[in-house]
Design an enzyme around this catalytic site. Sequence first.
Site, PDB file in Angstrom:
ATOM      1  N   SER A  33      81.679  15.263 102.011  1.00  0.00           N
ATOM      2  CA  SER A  33      80.640  16.971 101.783  1.00  0.00           C
ATOM      3  C   SER A  33      80.510  17.132 102.652  1.00  0.00           C
ATOM      4  O   SER A  33      80.764  16.643 104.212  1.00  0.00           O
ATOM      5  CB  SER A  33      79.330  16.189 100.890  1.00  0.00           C
ATOM      6  OG  SER A  33      79.117  16.005 100.024  1.00  0.00           O
ATOM      7  N   HIS A  65      82.316  20.494  96.785  1.00  0.00           N
ATOM      8  CA  HIS A  65      83.813  19.449  96.569  1.00  0.00           C
ATOM      9  C   HIS A  65      84.330  20.708  95.838  1.00  0.00           C
ATOM     10  O   HIS A  65      83.893  21.205  95.524  1.00  0.00           O
ATOM     11  CB  HIS A  65      83.251  18.842  96.017  1.00  0.00           C
ATOM     12  CG  HIS A  65      82.623  17.776  96.621  1.00  0.00           C
ATOM     13  ND1 HIS A  65      81.714  16.059  95.782  1.00  0.00           N
ATOM     14  CD2 HIS A  65      81.692  17.340  97.353  1.00  0.00           C
ATOM     15  CE1 HIS A  65      81.572  15.743  96.102  1.00  0.00           C
ATOM     16  NE2 HIS A  65      80.501  16.561  97.832  1.00  0.00           N
ATOM     17  N   ARG A  86      87.632  14.791  95.635  1.00  0.00           N
ATOM     18  CA  ARG A  86      87.548  13.225  95.068  1.00  0.00           C
ATOM     19  C   ARG A  86      86.445  12.974  93.566  1.00  0.00           C
ATOM     20  O   ARG A  86      84.890  13.582  93.798  1.00  0.00           O
ATOM     21  CB  ARG A  86      86.450  12.752  96.375  1.00  0.00           C
ATOM     22  CG  ARG A  86      85.823  11.749  96.871  1.00  0.00           C
ATOM     23  CD  ARG A  86      84.747  10.962  98.137  1.00  0.00           C
ATOM     24  NE  ARG A  86      85.844  10.710  98.697  1.00  0.00           N
ATOM     25  CZ  ARG A  86      85.570  10.680 100.326  1.00  0.00           C
ATOM     26  NH1 ARG A  86      84.640  11.456 100.403  1.00  0.00           N
ATOM     27  NH2 ARG A  86      85.902  10.193 101.265  1.00  0.00           N
ATOM     28  N   THR A  87      87.000  11.903  93.094  1.00  0.00           N
ATOM     29  CA  THR A  87      85.816  10.766  92.191  1.00  0.00           C
ATOM     30  C   THR A  87      84.996  10.704  92.639  1.00  0.00           C
ATOM     31  O   THR A  87      85.198   9.543  93.741  1.00  0.00           O
ATOM     32  CB  THR A  87      86.554  10.272  91.253  1.00  0.00           C
ATOM     33  OG1 THR A  87      87.185  11.976  90.749  1.00  0.00           O
ATOM     34  CG2 THR A  87      86.239  10.108  90.813  1.00  0.00           C
ATOM     35  N   HIS A  88      83.632   9.964  93.051  1.00  0.00           N
ATOM     36  CA  HIS A  88      82.850   9.199  92.723  1.00  0.00           C
ATOM     37  C   HIS A  88      82.429   8.196  92.025  1.00  0.00           C
ATOM     38  O   HIS A  88      82.600   8.947  90.786  1.00  0.00           O
ATOM     39  CB  HIS A  88      81.445   9.949  93.063  1.00  0.00           C
ATOM     40  CG  HIS A  88      81.866  10.624  94.334  1.00  0.00           C
ATOM     41  ND1 HIS A  88      82.390  12.022  94.494  1.00  0.00           N
ATOM     42  CD2 HIS A  88      81.159  10.789  96.142  1.00  0.00           C
ATOM     43  CE1 HIS A  88      81.843  12.273  95.679  1.00  0.00           C
ATOM     44  NE2 HIS A  88      81.300  11.300  96.721  1.00  0.00           N
ATOM     45  N   GLU A 187      68.726   6.889  98.810  1.00  0.00           N
ATOM     46  CA  GLU A 187      68.054   5.348  99.314  1.00  0.00           C
ATOM     47  C   GLU A 187      66.689   5.400  99.424  1.00  0.00           C
ATOM     48  O   GLU A 187      66.827   6.770  99.548  1.00  0.00           O
ATOM     49  CB  GLU A 187      68.913   4.291 100.496  1.00  0.00           C
ATOM     50  CG  GLU A 187      69.946   4.269 100.929  1.00  0.00           C
ATOM     51  CD  GLU A 187      71.009   5.603 100.462  1.00  0.00           C
ATOM     52  OE1 GLU A 187      70.460   6.660 101.535  1.00  0.00           O
ATOM     53  OE2 GLU A 187      71.517   5.050  99.728  1.00  0.00           O
ATOM     54  N   SER A 206      80.539   6.942  99.216  1.00  0.00           N
ATOM     55  CA  SER A 206      81.925   7.231  98.929  1.00  0.00           C
ATOM     56  C   SER A 206      82.873   6.483  99.985  1.00  0.00           C
ATOM     57  O   SER A 206      81.567   5.253 100.760  1.00  0.00           O
ATOM     58  CB  SER A 206      82.822   8.367  98.765  1.00  0.00           C
ATOM     59  OG  SER A 206      82.558   9.198 100.002  1.00  0.00           O
ATOM     60  N   ASN A 229      72.254  14.673 106.963  1.00  0.00           N
ATOM     61  CA  ASN A 229      71.041  14.445 106.747  1.00  0.00           C
ATOM     62  C   ASN A 229      70.518  12.830 107.665  1.00  0.00           C
ATOM     63  O   ASN A 229      71.368  12.377 107.355  1.00  0.00           O
ATOM     64  CB  ASN A 229      70.058  14.131 105.103  1.00  0.00           C
ATOM     65  CG  ASN A 229      70.723  13.200 105.192  1.00  0.00           C
ATOM     66  OD1 ASN A 229      71.916  13.093 104.072  1.00  0.00           O
ATOM     67  ND2 ASN A 229      70.759  12.065 104.342  1.00  0.00           N
TER      68      ASN A 229
END
Length: 266
Positions: A33, A65, A86-88, A187, A206, A229
């Site tokens: 990202s 992405h 990318r595969t998360h 979170e 990731s 952030n």
Amino acid sequence: MTTDPFELATEAAAYIAEQTGVRNHEVALVLGSGWGAAAELIGETTHTLEASAIPGFSAPAVEGHVGTVRSVLTPDGKRALVLGARTHYYEGRGVRAVVHGVRTAAAAGAETLVLTNGCGGLNPDWKPGTPVLISDHINLTATSPLEGATFVDLTDLYSSRIRALAREVDPSLDEGVYAQFTGPHYETPAEVQYAKRIGADLVGMSTALEAIAARHAGLEVFGISLVTNLAAGISAAPLSHQEVIEAGQAAGPRISRLLADIIAKL
Ligand code: 8IG
């Protein structure tokens, strides 16, 4: 199609070699990202492949992405494989899918892997748009990309050699420990405080699993995060995906230059 993850990576690498005519890509980059445009300055893109056409890859699940794999020729003649997709782990396709790009890079000849990501920062001095070198990680996914009795040492996983090169390019770069959560939720503030107490400086979704697979494949790993952030509760503001995208855009020129200069030094 094969069910063996390493054979699948070999098939993907063969497809890439066939489509690009490039037998060996010595360096590979995974763009996270905020890093989508950062590869532009690395060199000249000579081939662009749709990720979904490459064995074992799939279309990206997240806005921002890029679902392509590119072959880039650097000014000093290096071949870079730029994985925009990318595969998360949170996509639910399993850990094999998460690390398939890394294993493909290794099968394509890569000796160095550059992992980039967008993440939350725990240090309030890191304003959105600050790049931070990854010095180590804490894997909070409760899983591993390695299967069976595959014991792999992870000491100096994030190459201190390449981190030193990065600081030659930009001495102001800080470094920190990256904690991989599963996501896709961010979170809670309490979880961010927990991450802080166990030694994390950066929180994301990731990188750690990919770095483990990369070490297993014998790659030298360099990791760099873009703090898009402040992590939840570190600032009073709630988190938004829009903020993440904007921080990436604002930091674009700096991190593009940075990445290109580091690649040139490898
Ligand atoms: I961009 O604050 C981005 N990705 N886990 N936490 C987690 N992942 C992230 C965050 C964040 N920001």
